[in-house]
Write a protein that holds these residues in place. Sequence first.
Motif, PDB file in Angstrom:
ATOM      1  N   PHE A  10       0.850  -1.189   0.000  1.00 41.24           N
ATOM      2  CA  PHE A  10       0.000   0.000   0.000  1.00 41.24           C
ATOM      3  C   PHE A  10       0.887   1.240   0.000  1.00 41.24           C
ATOM      4  N   ALA A  11       0.319   2.324  -0.484  1.00 43.22           N
ATOM      5  CA  ALA A  11       1.008   3.613  -0.507  1.00 43.22           C
ATOM      6  C   ALA A  11       0.096   4.637   0.157  1.00 43.22           C
ATOM      7  N   CYS A  12       0.612   5.329   1.163  1.00 42.25           N
ATOM      8  CA  CYS A  12      -0.200   6.289   1.918  1.00 42.25           C
ATOM      9  C   CYS A  12      -0.429   7.550   1.100  1.00 42.25           C
ATOM     10  N   GLY A  13      -1.555   8.162   1.345  1.00 44.34           N
ATOM     11  CA  GLY A  13      -1.918   9.394   0.657  1.00 44.34           C
ATOM     12  C   GLY A  13      -3.419   9.522   0.551  1.00 44.34           C
ATOM     13  N   THR A  14      -3.855  10.522  -0.171  1.00 39.91           N
ATOM     14  CA  THR A  14      -5.277  10.788  -0.368  1.00 39.91           C
ATOM     15  C   THR A  14      -5.568  10.857  -1.851  1.00 39.91           C
ATOM     16  N   THR A  15      -6.678  10.265  -2.248  1.00 40.30           N
ATOM     17  CA  THR A  15      -7.074  10.302  -3.650  1.00 40.30           C
ATOM     18  C   THR A  15      -8.594  10.262  -3.737  1.00 40.30           C
ATOM     19  N   GLN A  66      -8.151  24.314   7.918  1.00 42.79           N
ATOM     20  CA  GLN A  66      -9.007  25.219   7.164  1.00 42.79           C
ATOM     21  C   GLN A  66      -8.554  25.368   5.716  1.00 42.79           C
ATOM     22  N   ALA A  67      -7.359  24.885   5.401  1.00 42.17           N
ATOM     23  CA  ALA A  67      -6.888  24.873   4.021  1.00 42.17           C
ATOM     24  C   ALA A  67      -7.131  23.527   3.353  1.00 42.17           C
ATOM     25  N   GLY A  68      -7.748  22.577   4.056  1.00 41.13           N
ATOM     26  CA  GLY A  68      -8.061  21.281   3.464  1.00 41.13           C
ATOM     27  C   GLY A  68      -6.904  20.316   3.398  1.00 41.13           C
ATOM     28  N   ARG A  69      -5.858  20.540   4.194  1.00 39.46           N
ATOM     29  CA  ARG A  69      -4.685  19.675   4.123  1.00 39.46           C
ATOM     30  C   ARG A  69      -4.518  18.792   5.358  1.00 39.46           C
ATOM     31  N   ALA A  70      -5.393  18.953   6.326  1.00 40.44           N
ATOM     32  CA  ALA A  70      -5.356  18.121   7.527  1.00 40.44           C
ATOM     33  C   ALA A  70      -6.787  17.949   8.024  1.00 40.44           C
ATOM     34  N   ILE A  71      -6.985  16.952   8.871  1.00 39.82           N
ATOM     35  CA  ILE A  71      -8.315  16.673   9.403  1.00 39.82           C
ATOM     36  C   ILE A  71      -8.159  16.160  10.828  1.00 39.82           C
ATOM     37  N   PHE A  72      -9.143  16.461  11.668  1.00 36.90           N
ATOM     38  CA  PHE A  72      -9.134  15.961  13.036  1.00 36.90           C
ATOM     39  C   PHE A  72      -9.944  14.680  13.098  1.00 36.90           C
ATOM     40  N   ASP A  73      -9.324  13.612  13.605  1.00 35.41           N
ATOM     41  CA  ASP A  73      -9.963  12.309  13.750  1.00 35.41           C
ATOM     42  C   ASP A  73     -10.621  12.269  15.120  1.00 35.41           C
ATOM     43  N   LEU A  74     -11.952  12.391  15.145  1.00 36.41           N
ATOM     44  CA  LEU A  74     -12.684  12.437  16.405  1.00 36.41           C
ATOM     45  C   LEU A  74     -12.614  11.109  17.143  1.00 36.41           C
ATOM     46  N   LYS A 121     -10.051   8.727  17.207  1.00 33.58           N
ATOM     47  CA  LYS A 121      -8.757   8.468  17.847  1.00 33.58           C
ATOM     48  C   LYS A 121      -8.110   9.717  18.430  1.00 33.58           C
ATOM     49  N   ARG A 122      -8.787  10.878  18.286  1.00 32.17           N
ATOM     50  CA  ARG A 122      -8.335  12.133  18.880  1.00 32.17           C
ATOM     51  C   ARG A 122      -6.951  12.519  18.385  1.00 32.17           C
ATOM     52  N   VAL A 123      -6.712  12.383  17.095  1.00 31.85           N
ATOM     53  CA  VAL A 123      -5.441  12.779  16.499  1.00 31.85           C
ATOM     54  C   VAL A 123      -5.721  13.618  15.258  1.00 31.85           C
ATOM     55  N   TYR A 124      -4.736  14.408  14.870  1.00 33.35           N
ATOM     56  CA  TYR A 124      -4.787  15.099  13.589  1.00 33.35           C
ATOM     57  C   TYR A 124      -4.158  14.202  12.534  1.00 33.35           C
ATOM     58  N   ARG A 125      -4.723  14.236  11.332  1.00 33.11           N
ATOM     59  CA  ARG A 125      -4.227  13.432  10.226  1.00 33.11           C
ATOM     60  C   ARG A 125      -3.970  14.320   9.017  1.00 33.11           C
ATOM     61  N   ALA A 126      -2.921  13.993   8.280  1.00 38.83           N
ATOM     62  CA  ALA A 126      -2.662  14.680   7.019  1.00 38.83           C
ATOM     63  C   ALA A 126      -3.632  14.146   5.975  1.00 38.83           C
ATOM     64  N   ARG A 127      -4.365  15.056   5.344  1.00 31.64           N
ATOM     65  CA  ARG A 127      -5.336  14.663   4.309  1.00 31.64           C
ATOM     66  C   ARG A 127      -5.482  15.794   3.307  1.00 31.64           C
ATOM     67  N   GLU A 128      -4.933  15.599   2.114  1.00 35.67           N
ATOM     68  CA  GLU A 128      -5.001  16.616   1.067  1.00 35.67           C
ATOM     69  C   GLU A 128      -6.336  16.488   0.358  1.00 35.67           C
ATOM     70  N   LEU A 129      -7.204  17.474   0.560  1.00 34.68           N
ATOM     71  CA  LEU A 129      -8.532  17.398  -0.028  1.00 34.68           C
ATOM     72  C   LEU A 129      -8.488  17.457  -1.553  1.00 34.68           C
ATOM     73  N   SER A 130      -7.529  18.160  -2.112  1.00 28.20           N
ATOM     74  CA  SER A 130      -7.450  18.295  -3.565  1.00 28.20           C
ATOM     75  C   SER A 130      -6.004  18.142  -4.024  1.00 28.20           C
TER      76      SER A 130
END
Length: 550
Positions: free
Chosen positions: A179-184, A428-436, A438-447
Motif C-alpha cells: 500500500f502507498a499512503c496518501g489521499t485520492t 481550514q486549508a483542506g490539508r489536515a483533518i481531526f480524527d474524532l 482516535k483524537r489525532v490530527y491526520r494529514a489529508r489533502e482534499l485536492s
Amino acid sequence: MLFEYAYRGSSAVVSTADRTSMSFAPDVTRDPTFFTGRLRQRIEFREAISALHDVVVSDLRFKPKDKTAYKEWAARQEQIDWQALASERTEVAGRVKELQAELNDLHARSSHRMGPFNKARKDYYNYIVEKEDSFWRILFDPVITVHPDELFFECFSQDESSYGRLGAGYEVFEHVGEFACGTTNIDYSAALYDEFQKIRTYKETRFEIDPSGFDVRTTGEAEYREKKIDLPDSWVRGFLQVSSAMSLPARTFDLHPMDIHNICFVLRRRREQKGPRAMRYHLTPGEPVRVVFEPWETEVVCPRSIYAGADAEVIRVWGRRRIHILERLIPVARKFTVHLLGTGLPSFYVADLGDMSFTLGLSGWTTNDWSRAGNFDLLAPRMEVDELTKRVVFDELRSDWRATPDELASRLHLDRATVLGALGAYTQAGRAIFDLNKRVYRARELSREPLPVERLRFASEREESASRFLSEQAVALVAAEPNPEGQLSLRGAVKDKEKTFHPSLRLDADGRMVHAECTCNWHQQHKLFKGPCEHILALRMEAARRQRQL
C-alpha cells in the motif's frame, strides 16, 4: 470550484458464487495511493459502506409541492359547461366501450412490434439516470485516504447538513498487500451500492484500490477517462467546517445500540405536524441519559448508558431524523459515542464497529449546513503562525501521517498553542483533518492542487467585517482576565459606524471559544447558534494581535 479527475477504467464489484472482488479506480493525476487486501469483517464493512451511501443521498430540506399543473387543471375545469355535457354522457360511454374493445385488439396484435420502442425507452431512462446522477458524482466521488494504521472514506449529504466518515483499521483485512499512503478520489457510481449488498460471510471479498491505475499506459490499454466537476464552494467549505467542529470541546457520553434503536423507533412511530421539533438530551451525573422528544414530550430512558460528566445539563438538538442513518449499524455496533457541542450546535455520533468506526456529523439544524451558517472554524483556535513554522508542523505531521498536538509540540519543541494554530490553518486549508475517534490530527489533502485560500479565506461576511474593524483600529480590548482553570475572559468595545457595541467572550486553555456575549442585535437574535457575530470575532482577533506583540 472546478476539480479535474482522471481514471483509468471504472470501479467495479464482481460477485460470483464464492467470492466478491471490489476494485476502485483511483485518480491517476494524484500521488500514487493504493491498497490491496481481503476483507475479514465483511458484514460490518457492508453495513458501514451502506450507511455512508445513506449519508450521500440524504436530503431533508423542505421541498414545497409544485401545484402548477393542478392550478391549470382547475382553471380548465371552471370553463367546462357541465350541464351541456350531461346529455352526451350516455352516448360517450357507449362509444368509449367500442373504442376500448378496438384498442385491446390492436394491442394484442402489435405487442411484438413494441420491442424497439421499449428498448429505446429503456436507453432513454438510463441516460436520464446517468445525467440526474450528477449529484452523486459531485458529492461522492469519495475522498479516500490511506494511512499506516487505517484507511477512511469521507462524504457529504445532498443538503450539506450531514457528514460521514468510515474508518477501517488494517485489522479489518487479512493478507494485506502493498500500500502507498496518501489521499485520492476514487471513481464511484450509484450502481456499486447495489453490488455492495451482495457481500456475504461465506464469500471471500477482495478489496482493492487499484495500484495498476498508476502504471504507465502502453499500446492497447484503455484510455484514461477524465471528469471535470464544478464543486460549489459550500461543498469545499463543508469539509473544512466539519473538522473544525470536531476539534471543539463537547459533552461526551456513550449510548448502547439499543438506545439508538429506541430513539429511531420513536421517530418512526410518530411524525410531528408542527413545532417544536427538538430532541432534548437530559444529562445528570451518575444517572442514565434521558432523551425527550418534542412536541409530544415522549421520554426515552437509557438505563445502559450512564452519564459520567461533572455537571447536569439539558441540550437541545434539531434535525433529529437524520439519526436514521445509523439504523443499519445498530446490529453490528458495540456502542455509540455521542459528542454534543451545545444547544443548537453540531453533534457527532461515533459508532464503534470493533476495528472500524463510523462518524456521523450533524449540523445544528437540517437547513443549517456546515459551510454557510455554522462557521465553526471561527470558534476554533485562530492563533497567527508564521509560514515557516506552519510548514515545519505540517511536514512533521506528514512524516507519520497522524499525531496529537502534544506529540508534535514535544518533537518540535514548540508550545501547544502554536502547534494548534498551525494545525488549524492547515485544517481550514483542506490539508489536515481531526480524527474524532482516535483524537489525532491526520494529514489529508482534499485536492490535488492547493485550494484557493484567498477565495475561501472568509467563510462569512461577519469574519470579513471583523477583519475590517481591525484594519480601521475600531476595536478596543478593555480587559483580559485569566482564571485558575487556564481560561481567559475578554471584554472589549467595537465601534461599528455610529454605534459602539460591547462584546465579551471566554476562551479555554486551548484558545477555543466556550462562551460569548454581545450587545448587538444580531447576537441577541441568534446567540452562537449561527456562529459568533463580527464584534465578538473582532475582539478575539484583537486579543490575539496583542498577544503576538508581547
